[in-house]
Scaffold this motif. Structure first.
Motif, PDB file in Angstrom:
ATOM      1  N   LEU A 217      14.911   6.046 -29.332  1.00 42.45           N
ATOM      2  CA  LEU A 217      14.440   6.502 -28.030  1.00 42.45           C
ATOM      3  C   LEU A 217      13.382   7.581 -28.238  1.00 42.45           C
ATOM      4  CD1 LEU A 217      17.892   7.038 -26.243  1.00 42.45           C
ATOM      5  CD2 LEU A 217      16.396   5.050 -26.024  1.00 42.45           C
ATOM      6  N   GLU A 218      12.292   7.499 -27.478  1.00 48.20           N
ATOM      7  CA  GLU A 218      11.257   8.522 -27.528  1.00 48.20           C
ATOM      8  C   GLU A 218      11.716   9.684 -26.640  1.00 48.20           C
ATOM      9  OE1 GLU A 218       6.474   8.255 -27.373  1.00 48.20           O
ATOM     10  OE2 GLU A 218       7.497   7.795 -25.482  1.00 48.20           O
ATOM     11  N   LEU A 219      12.392  10.635 -27.252  1.00 48.17           N
ATOM     12  CA  LEU A 219      13.059  11.696 -26.490  1.00 48.17           C
ATOM     13  C   LEU A 219      12.116  12.836 -26.121  1.00 48.17           C
ATOM     14  CD1 LEU A 219      15.735  12.745 -25.343  1.00 48.17           C
ATOM     15  CD2 LEU A 219      16.196  13.775 -27.566  1.00 48.17           C
ATOM     16  N   ASP A 220      11.322  13.307 -27.077  1.00 45.80           N
ATOM     17  CA  ASP A 220      10.412  14.425 -26.827  1.00 45.80           C
ATOM     18  C   ASP A 220       9.080  13.888 -26.311  1.00 45.80           C
ATOM     19  OD1 ASP A 220      12.227  16.409 -27.623  1.00 45.80           O
ATOM     20  OD2 ASP A 220      11.734  16.094 -29.724  1.00 45.80           O
ATOM     21  N   HIS A 221       8.939  13.912 -24.996  1.00 40.52           N
ATOM     22  CA  HIS A 221       7.761  13.370 -24.304  1.00 40.52           C
ATOM     23  C   HIS A 221       7.661  14.078 -22.969  1.00 40.52           C
ATOM     24  CE1 HIS A 221       5.239  10.581 -22.010  1.00 40.52           C
ATOM     25  NE2 HIS A 221       4.920   9.963 -23.130  1.00 40.52           N
ATOM     26  N   ARG A 222       6.457  14.406 -22.560  1.00 41.83           N
ATOM     27  CA  ARG A 222       6.296  15.207 -21.344  1.00 41.83           C
ATOM     28  C   ARG A 222       6.770  14.492 -20.080  1.00 41.83           C
ATOM     29  NH1 ARG A 222       0.714  17.056 -19.506  1.00 41.83           N
ATOM     30  NH2 ARG A 222       0.432  17.835 -21.642  1.00 41.83           N
ATOM     31  N   ASP A 223       6.927  13.167 -20.108  1.00 43.57           N
ATOM     32  CA  ASP A 223       7.403  12.454 -18.924  1.00 43.57           C
ATOM     33  C   ASP A 223       8.924  12.359 -18.842  1.00 43.57           C
ATOM     34  OD1 ASP A 223       4.829  12.104 -18.120  1.00 43.57           O
ATOM     35  OD2 ASP A 223       4.676  10.000 -18.705  1.00 43.57           O
ATOM     36  N   ASN A 224       9.630  12.907 -19.827  1.00 44.22           N
ATOM     37  CA  ASN A 224      11.089  12.960 -19.779  1.00 44.22           C
ATOM     38  C   ASN A 224      11.520  14.298 -19.178  1.00 44.22           C
ATOM     39  OD1 ASN A 224      11.434  10.466 -21.076  1.00 44.22           O
ATOM     40  ND2 ASN A 224      11.443  11.396 -23.115  1.00 44.22           N
ATOM     41  N   PRO A 225      12.039  14.319 -17.957  1.00 42.72           N
ATOM     42  CA  PRO A 225      12.458  15.595 -17.349  1.00 42.72           C
ATOM     43  C   PRO A 225      13.531  16.284 -18.193  1.00 42.72           C
ATOM     44  CG  PRO A 225      12.386  13.843 -15.710  1.00 42.72           C
ATOM     45  CD  PRO A 225      12.219  13.187 -17.045  1.00 42.72           C
ATOM     46  N   PRO A 226      13.422  17.585 -18.401  1.00 46.71           N
ATOM     47  CA  PRO A 226      14.417  18.311 -19.212  1.00 46.71           C
ATOM     48  C   PRO A 226      15.851  18.128 -18.729  1.00 46.71           C
ATOM     49  CG  PRO A 226      12.502  19.699 -18.806  1.00 46.71           C
ATOM     50  CD  PRO A 226      12.316  18.469 -17.967  1.00 46.71           C
ATOM     51  N   ALA A 227      16.028  17.983 -17.406  1.00 43.87           N
ATOM     52  CA  ALA A 227      17.385  17.849 -16.867  1.00 43.87           C
ATOM     53  C   ALA A 227      18.075  16.585 -17.365  1.00 43.87           C
ATOM     54  CB  ALA A 227      17.335  17.853 -15.348  1.00 43.87           C
ATOM     55  N   GLY A 228      17.287  15.563 -17.690  1.00 42.45           N
ATOM     56  CA  GLY A 228      17.871  14.314 -18.149  1.00 42.45           C
ATOM     57  C   GLY A 228      18.080  14.236 -19.644  1.00 42.45           C
ATOM     58  N   THR A 243      15.872   9.468 -32.555  1.00 42.40           N
ATOM     59  CA  THR A 243      15.067  10.009 -31.464  1.00 42.40           C
ATOM     60  C   THR A 243      13.732  10.469 -32.019  1.00 42.40           C
ATOM     61  OG1 THR A 243      16.037  12.227 -31.681  1.00 42.40           O
ATOM     62  CG2 THR A 243      17.066  10.715 -30.120  1.00 42.40           C
ATOM     63  N   THR A 244      12.673  10.115 -31.310  1.00 41.04           N
ATOM     64  CA  THR A 244      11.321  10.449 -31.742  1.00 41.04           C
ATOM     65  C   THR A 244      10.672  11.402 -30.744  1.00 41.04           C
ATOM     66  OG1 THR A 244      10.256   8.616 -30.557  1.00 41.04           O
ATOM     67  CG2 THR A 244      11.106   8.153 -32.779  1.00 41.04           C
ATOM     68  N   GLY A 245       9.522  11.935 -31.129  1.00 43.98           N
ATOM     69  CA  GLY A 245       8.707  12.745 -30.243  1.00 43.98           C
ATOM     70  C   GLY A 245       7.257  12.352 -30.411  1.00 43.98           C
ATOM     71  N   SER A 246       6.521  12.275 -29.312  1.00 48.83           N
ATOM     72  CA  SER A 246       5.141  11.796 -29.363  1.00 48.83           C
ATOM     73  C   SER A 246       4.335  12.365 -28.200  1.00 48.83           C
ATOM     74  CB  SER A 246       5.101  10.262 -29.286  1.00 48.83           C
ATOM     75  OG  SER A 246       5.965   9.651 -30.214  1.00 48.83           O
ATOM     76  N   SER A 247       3.020  12.283 -28.338  1.00 53.84           N
ATOM     77  CA  SER A 247       2.154  12.819 -27.290  1.00 53.84           C
ATOM     78  C   SER A 247       1.845  11.820 -26.197  1.00 53.84           C
ATOM     79  CB  SER A 247       0.835  13.307 -27.899  1.00 53.84           C
ATOM     80  OG  SER A 247       0.087  12.208 -28.417  1.00 53.84           O
ATOM     81  N   ASP A 248       1.742  10.507 -26.544  1.00 50.96           N
ATOM     82  CA  ASP A 248       1.238   9.499 -25.602  1.00 50.96           C
ATOM     83  C   ASP A 248      -0.196   9.851 -25.213  1.00 50.96           C
ATOM     84  OD1 ASP A 248       1.124   7.302 -23.962  1.00 50.96           O
ATOM     85  OD2 ASP A 248       2.645   7.982 -22.546  1.00 50.96           O
TER      86      ASP A 248
END
Length: 284
Positions: A217-228, A243-248
């Motif tokens: 799952l791409e977890l660290d992404h600006r479109d993922n709300p912190p609450a979720g 879990t990955t993180g990316s800029s998109d």
């Protein structure tokens, strides 16, 4: 490996504003160690990006962002290191691109009834052979002076409740994961906390995706709300997903900046070890 790892970026082959070579140059300028090119439903930018990366020290990961659809929600699946000649994947991506094109034409026809906009305006915003979609319509609306930027276009005229939106047909997410996996690639759900995936990806459906070969799952992404975030962390732990993180990154098309979110070296190594379809391009 030196430098941060960013596993989600787009070129002008899809809806980025920079050519594959310019995308690579931007990755080098940003100090990245690893960059994935993940254009929507296309691997056409791989060769140019690879050529541009030669001698830079940047490690390039050939990838794709596959469009899928579930209950009218878009669920995008990142596919790393697929075999770009896999017949099933080639057929599926060609069909998706064709559907994207017809959808875009239909939306432009609708918009053109109320705004000065035609198909030539949209083509003027896309490079030849690009996967044309709503971002190119947004750019055409900006060029025509109807909105100030892409974000404004998506918040108004191109909003799904704006009256001009048309849903598009695409494979189910489980089919997308299977296509990527059977092409030797590694499947990761892009920005799962975004409105569409958040709404449709139940635990039962996640189990089906994992059974089909989902790896992360791409977890660290600006479109993922912190609450979720706790929800997706829990799912990753329960289903043994990385879990990955990316800029998109999309160049000037979005505010996202290269390296604003990154993936750990351990997870990146696991992705590379899992893949059998192609390999990262590594050069000194």
């Amino acid at each position: 490996m030196p430098g941060p790892i960013d596993l989600h970026a787009h070129s002008s082959v899809s809806d980025g504003t920079e050519s594959p070579a310019e995308l690579v140059a931007a990755g080098v300028a940003a100090g990245l160690g690893v960059l994935a090119i993940t254009d929507h439903d296309s691997t056409a930018g791989w060769d140019q990006a690879t050529d541009a990366a030669d001698g830079t020290g940047l490690e390039l990961v050939p990838g794709i962002e596959l469009s899928t659809q579930l209950d009218y929600a878009s669920v995008h699946i990142l596919g790393y290191l697929v075999d770009p000649t896999d017949p099933a994947l080639v057929e599926a991506t060609a069909a998706i691109r064709s559907e994207r094109l017809h959808r875009a034409e239909s939306m432009v026809e609708r918009i053109g009834r109320d705004y000065a906009l035609d198909w030539d305006d949209v083509l003027a915003q896309a490079t030849p052979g690009a996967t044309i979609g709503r971002p190119h319509i947004a750019d055409a609306l900006v060029a025509r002076g109807h909105v100030s930027d892409r974000s404004a276009a998506f918040q108004t005229i191109l909003h799904w409740q704006g009256g001009y939106y048309r849903p598009h047909e695409a494979p189910l997410p489980v089919e997308g994961v299977r296509l990527i996996t059977e092409a030797g690639g590694v499947a990761v759900i892009a920005h799962p906390g975004a409105r569409g995936p958040q709404r449709v990806l139940s635990d039962k459906r996640m189990r089906a995706l994992v059974d089909a070969g989902l790896f992360g799952l791409e977890l660290d992404h600006r479109d993922n709300p912190p609450a979720g975030r706790p929800h997706w962390i829990d799912l990753a732990e329960r289903f043994s997903l990385v879990t990955t993180g990316s800029s998109d990154y999309h160049g000037a098309g979005k505010p996202n900046r290269l390296g604003e979110n990154t993936t750990s070296p351990e997870v990146y190594d696991a992705i590379v070890a899992r893949a059998t379809g192609s390999r990262p391009f590594r050069t000194g």
